[in-house]
Design a protein around this motif. Sequence first.
Motif, short mmCIF file in Angstrom:
data_model
loop_
_atom_site.label_atom_id
_atom_site.label_comp_id
_atom_site.label_asym_id
_atom_site.label_seq_id
_atom_site.Cartn_x
_atom_site.Cartn_y
_atom_site.Cartn_z
N ASN B 22 0.89 -1.40 0.06
CA ASN B 22 -0.07 0.00 -0.04
C ASN B 22 0.78 1.34 0.14
O ASN B 22 1.76 1.34 0.31
CB ASN B 22 -0.96 -0.08 1.25
CG ASN B 22 -1.89 -1.08 1.26
OD1 ASN B 22 -2.77 -1.05 0.30
ND2 ASN B 22 -2.00 -2.02 2.37
N ALA B 24 0.34 5.83 0.61
CA ALA B 24 -0.65 6.85 0.58
C ALA B 24 -0.09 7.97 -0.13
O ALA B 24 1.49 8.11 -0.01
CB ALA B 24 -0.83 7.22 1.97
N HIS B 72 -5.09 6.83 -2.23
CA HIS B 72 -4.62 5.58 -1.71
C HIS B 72 -4.05 4.84 -3.16
O HIS B 72 -4.90 4.89 -4.03
CB HIS B 72 -5.38 4.65 -1.01
CG HIS B 72 -4.84 3.39 -0.35
ND1 HIS B 72 -4.98 2.43 -1.30
CD2 HIS B 72 -4.02 3.33 0.62
CE1 HIS B 72 -4.40 1.41 -0.36
NE2 HIS B 72 -3.81 1.94 0.57
#
Lengths: 113, 110
Positions: B22, B24, B72
């Motif tokens: 992931n 951001a 995201h």
Amino acid sequence: KAGVTQTPRYLIKTRGQQVTLSCSPISGHRSVSWYQQTPGQGLQFLFEYFSETQRNKGNFPGRFSGRQFSNSRSEMNVSTLELGDSALYLCASSLDLGGQPQHFGDGTRLSIL
Amino acid sequence: GESVGLHLPTLSVQEGDNSIINCAYSNSASDYFIWYKQESGKGPQFIIDIRSNMDKRQGQRVTVLLNKTVKHLSLQIAATQPGDSAVYFCAEGSNYQLIWGAGTKLIIKP
């Protein structure tokens, strides 16, 4: 087609010295960018050269400089070396200015004693 | 200032499982996002990219998802293999410059 070539692969210098690193881009690529990578950090942009002119610059002191030749090969120079300059210096080439994706060499590992 | 960050510095995955890395980002004006893979002793290698007008893009065993609402970005690797062991970087681009995240190290457990 050969990839991006950086020389030398490893270099050891002492504080106060200067160093020149070399980068040969992929054939046909006209843009060359330089990055500094330190342990645990991402890549910090130094500058980008296109048509022998610096087009973009990161937030590094004037001790860091570079140039590009008519064949698109590039050199990076660091003067008055400091311990904090120890890092992996990466060169990346792309077809045009700001072009993505960039293709990276395997870097020059610079150690300052 | 604007920044790109990663949620997890290290991710351990069983071989054969799917991996999700992931990222951001904070610059809503970024129009280009890239994932790179860096193996030990080598320079970053381009994996896949996505433009801001897309929300999903697939490559060979990899998928990138972009959620602009929550800023995201994720990289999914299917059937993770030992050769996937590396540090993965996301980067956002705008005005012909890239801002790089700090990287996530992917470890494959046998």
